[in-house]
Design a protein around this motif. Structure first.
Motif, short mmCIF file in Angstrom:
data_model
loop_
_atom_site.label_atom_id
_atom_site.label_comp_id
_atom_site.label_asym_id
_atom_site.label_seq_id
_atom_site.Cartn_x
_atom_site.Cartn_y
_atom_site.Cartn_z
N GLU A 275 0.85 -1.19 0.00
CA GLU A 275 0.00 0.00 0.00
C GLU A 275 0.88 1.24 0.00
OE1 GLU A 275 -3.37 2.04 2.88
OE2 GLU A 275 -3.27 -0.15 2.70
N ARG A 276 0.66 2.12 -0.99
CA ARG A 276 1.47 3.32 -1.13
C ARG A 276 0.62 4.56 -0.84
NH1 ARG A 276 6.11 2.11 -4.46
NH2 ARG A 276 5.98 -0.05 -5.27
N ALA A 277 1.26 5.54 -0.24
CA ALA A 277 0.58 6.80 0.06
C ALA A 277 1.62 7.88 0.30
CB ALA A 277 -0.31 6.66 1.30
N THR A 278 1.25 9.11 -0.08
CA THR A 278 2.09 10.27 0.21
C THR A 278 1.34 11.15 1.20
OG1 THR A 278 3.10 10.23 -1.99
CG2 THR A 278 3.25 12.30 -0.75
N VAL A 279 1.97 11.40 2.34
CA VAL A 279 1.30 12.13 3.41
C VAL A 279 2.09 13.40 3.73
CG1 VAL A 279 0.30 10.05 4.39
CG2 VAL A 279 2.53 10.84 5.19
N ALA A 280 1.39 14.34 4.35
CA ALA A 280 2.02 15.62 4.68
C ALA A 280 2.62 15.64 6.08
CB ALA A 280 1.00 16.74 4.53
N SER A 281 2.23 14.67 6.91
CA SER A 281 2.70 14.71 8.30
C SER A 281 2.89 13.29 8.83
CB SER A 281 1.71 15.47 9.18
OG SER A 281 0.49 14.74 9.27
N ALA A 282 3.62 13.20 9.93
CA ALA A 282 3.82 11.91 10.59
C ALA A 282 2.51 11.35 11.10
CB ALA A 282 4.83 12.06 11.73
N ALA A 283 1.61 12.23 11.57
CA ALA A 283 0.33 11.78 12.10
C ALA A 283 -0.49 11.04 11.04
CB ALA A 283 -0.46 12.96 12.64
N GLU A 284 -0.44 11.52 9.80
CA GLU A 284 -1.16 10.84 8.71
C GLU A 284 -0.56 9.46 8.45
OE1 GLU A 284 -2.14 13.15 5.15
OE2 GLU A 284 -1.46 14.94 6.24
N ALA A 285 0.76 9.37 8.50
CA ALA A 285 1.42 8.08 8.29
C ALA A 285 1.03 7.09 9.38
CB ALA A 285 2.93 8.26 8.25
N VAL A 286 0.93 7.57 10.62
CA VAL A 286 0.53 6.71 11.73
C VAL A 286 -0.88 6.18 11.53
CG1 VAL A 286 -0.02 6.68 14.19
CG2 VAL A 286 2.10 7.74 13.40
N ALA A 287 -1.79 7.02 11.06
CA ALA A 287 -3.18 6.60 10.84
C ALA A 287 -3.26 5.48 9.81
CB ALA A 287 -4.02 7.79 10.40
N ILE A 288 -2.48 5.61 8.72
CA ILE A 288 -2.47 4.55 7.70
C ILE A 288 -1.84 3.29 8.26
CG2 ILE A 288 -1.66 3.92 5.41
CD1 ILE A 288 -1.68 6.89 4.69
N ALA A 289 -0.75 3.43 9.03
CA ALA A 289 -0.08 2.27 9.61
C ALA A 289 -1.02 1.51 10.53
CB ALA A 289 1.16 2.71 10.37
N ARG A 290 -1.81 2.24 11.32
CA ARG A 290 -2.75 1.59 12.24
C ARG A 290 -3.72 0.69 11.47
NH1 ARG A 290 -4.70 5.83 14.01
NH2 ARG A 290 -3.57 6.03 15.99
N THR A 291 -4.30 1.20 10.39
CA THR A 291 -5.25 0.43 9.60
C THR A 291 -4.58 -0.74 8.90
OG1 THR A 291 -6.57 2.43 9.24
CG2 THR A 291 -6.97 0.57 7.78
N PHE A 292 -3.39 -0.51 8.36
CA PHE A 292 -2.70 -1.56 7.60
C PHE A 292 -2.31 -2.71 8.51
CE2 PHE A 292 0.90 -3.59 5.51
CZ PHE A 292 0.42 -3.71 4.21
N ILE A 293 -1.73 -2.42 9.66
CA ILE A 293 -1.30 -3.48 10.58
C ILE A 293 -2.50 -4.27 11.09
CG2 ILE A 293 -0.25 -3.90 12.84
CD1 ILE A 293 1.70 -1.64 12.23
N ALA A 294 -3.61 -3.58 11.35
CA ALA A 294 -4.82 -4.28 11.81
C ALA A 294 -5.33 -5.27 10.78
CB ALA A 294 -5.90 -3.27 12.16
N SER A 295 -5.01 -5.05 9.51
CA SER A 295 -5.48 -5.94 8.44
C SER A 295 -4.57 -7.13 8.21
CB SER A 295 -5.63 -5.15 7.13
OG SER A 295 -4.34 -4.78 6.62
N ILE A 296 -3.41 -7.17 8.85
CA ILE A 296 -2.47 -8.27 8.66
C ILE A 296 -3.00 -9.53 9.35
CG2 ILE A 296 -0.15 -9.11 9.23
CD1 ILE A 296 0.87 -6.28 8.85
N SER A 297 -2.97 -10.62 8.65
CA SER A 297 -3.53 -11.87 9.17
C SER A 297 -2.54 -13.01 8.99
CB SER A 297 -4.84 -12.21 8.45
OG SER A 297 -5.30 -13.49 8.80
N LEU A 298 -2.60 -13.99 9.90
CA LEU A 298 -1.77 -15.18 9.77
C LEU A 298 -2.39 -16.22 8.86
CD1 LEU A 298 -0.70 -15.62 13.51
CD2 LEU A 298 0.76 -14.94 11.62
N LYS A 299 -3.63 -16.03 8.46
CA LYS A 299 -4.32 -17.03 7.65
C LYS A 299 -3.93 -16.92 6.19
CE LYS A 299 -8.27 -17.14 10.82
NZ LYS A 299 -9.71 -16.96 10.96
#
Length: 383
Positions: A359-383
């Motif tokens: 997943e690629r994204a260009t953000v203006a601040s660290a806070a925006e990057a954290v928000a995307i990281a939160r969603t992306f990591i939550a979607s990671i599955s062992l299945k």
């Protein structure tokens, strides 16, 4: 353990033979116990478990009123057992890390209430938190003694225990000696269709009652007036254990693939690793200040209990470092570069599912990057 109101303690690794003789377990444990003799010819052991020690400790309390019960204490400590065939790394070792919880109660009914609470917590840990395939089985109490016990098993091929389960009602029971096993809670025991599973024991819970440990150490209830009750009522006891080092090994066995080490997110060493371009590459790198701000923001995020790993091996390519992250068991790699407009160019890579599109994204601040990281990591599955 905090949900149960348990207090943390640290009990001695060395135990005296006299203490173990009181419960009859010095001889019962046989060659499984590491034994030694001090310079004064006193027999000692490296304690494989701490029921005697904790009961002795509680019995030293001058007054234990009813209002102080139930009393729960736990520890994270190393255990020692002379395994005849240590193998499979942490799965079967002579020294291992264990979490053991001990509870003391006014009667067996109170002990069972705590027992049921702990069973629910263990079930939630294995299933909800770690996402492991597991089963709880009726088990023999063995030399521990007591009223009732059950084991928690992670279902995995390297497991050494055979679990018998009714294919109709799913009622399980451990079959450690072979032969036919009666399933005590089976809905139709006469017509039970047994199926066999292979499991690795990671936890064991016991209702011990009062006959062995409290009786051996004279652990009795004190009434509200601080006088010993005339009936000399013994306390009831229970104990619970989880093999921490074995559970970690079980997580790796169940979740990993032939090419990658994978951990449940709850025990992964890092949630994500931050990667910048190789030194001398054409891709523009983030400034030192922007990188520091991003790392700080990721470390402060609630989904990431520890600071992220900053992989600053800039002499290696990005691809080489991401392959290493898969071998290390890191769920997510975050590749960061400076964008043309002065922002942060981010690429999130799922190391548990290499075929998944990054997943690629260009953000203006660290806070925006954290928000995307939160969603992306939550979607990671062992299945």
């Amino acid at each position: 353990m905090s949900q149960l109101g348990a207090q943390r303690v640290t009990l001695p690794m060395l135990g005296s033979a006299a203490m173990w003789h009181k419960t009859g377990r010095w001889d019962a444990l046989g060659s499984e116990m590491f034994r030694l003799t001090d310079r004064e010819d006193r027999q000692l052991c490296l304690q494989p478990t701490h029921e005697e020690e904790v009961t002795r400790l509680v019995s030293m309390t001058a007054q234990l009123p009813l209002r102080s019960l139930p009393l729960l204490v736990y520890q994270l400590h190393w255990k020692f057992r002379d395994e005849p065939r240590p193998k499979y790394g942490l799965l079967r070792a002579r020294e291992f890390l264990m979490m053991d919880l001990y509870s003391f109660h006014a009667d067996d009914a109170c002990a069972r209430n705590t027992y049921d609470q702990v069973l629910k917590l263990y079930s939630s840990l294995l299933g909800d938190t770690l996402g492991l395939p597991w089963i709880r089985a009726v088990a023999s109490s063995g030399c521990m003694g007591g009223i009732e016990s059950c084991e928690f098993h992670v279902l995995t091929k390297p497991g050494e225990d055979r679990i018998v389960r009714c294919a109709d009602c799913n009622e399980p029971c451990r079959n450690s000696e072979g032969g036919r096993i009666a399933l005590p809670n089976c809905l139709s025991p006469a017509a039970c269709r047994a199926e066999f599973l292979t499991g690795l024991e990671v936890g064991h819970c016991f209702i011990l009652g009062s006959d062995r440990y409290p009786a051996a150490f004279g652990l009795r209830l004190i009434d509200q007036n601080h006088h010993r009750q005339r009936e000399q009522r013994l306390l009831s006891m229970a104990c619970y254990g989880i093999g921490v080092s074995r559970l970690l090994a079980a997580c790796a066995e169940v979740a990993s693939t032939d090419t990658a080490l994978r951990w449940p997110l709850a025990v992964a060493p890092y949630q994500l690793a931050v990667v910048s371009p190789k030194a001398g590459a054409r891709e523009p790198r983030l400034s030192t200040e922007t990188m520091a701000e991003l790392v700080q923001a990721l470390g402060d995020a609630e989904f990431n209990p520890d600071a992220p790993l900053v992989d600053d091996r800039d002499q290696l390519t990005i691809g080489t470092r991401i392959r290493d992250h898969r071998l290390w068991g890191l769920p997510c790699s975050l590749v960061v570069k400076a964008s043309v407009d002065g922002g942060i160019s981010c690429e999130f890579v799922d190391n548990y599912q290499p075929d998944r599109q990054s997943e690629r994204a260009t953000v203006a601040s660290a806070a925006e990057a954290v928000a995307i990281a939160r969603t992306f990591i939550a979607s990671i599955s062992l299945k």
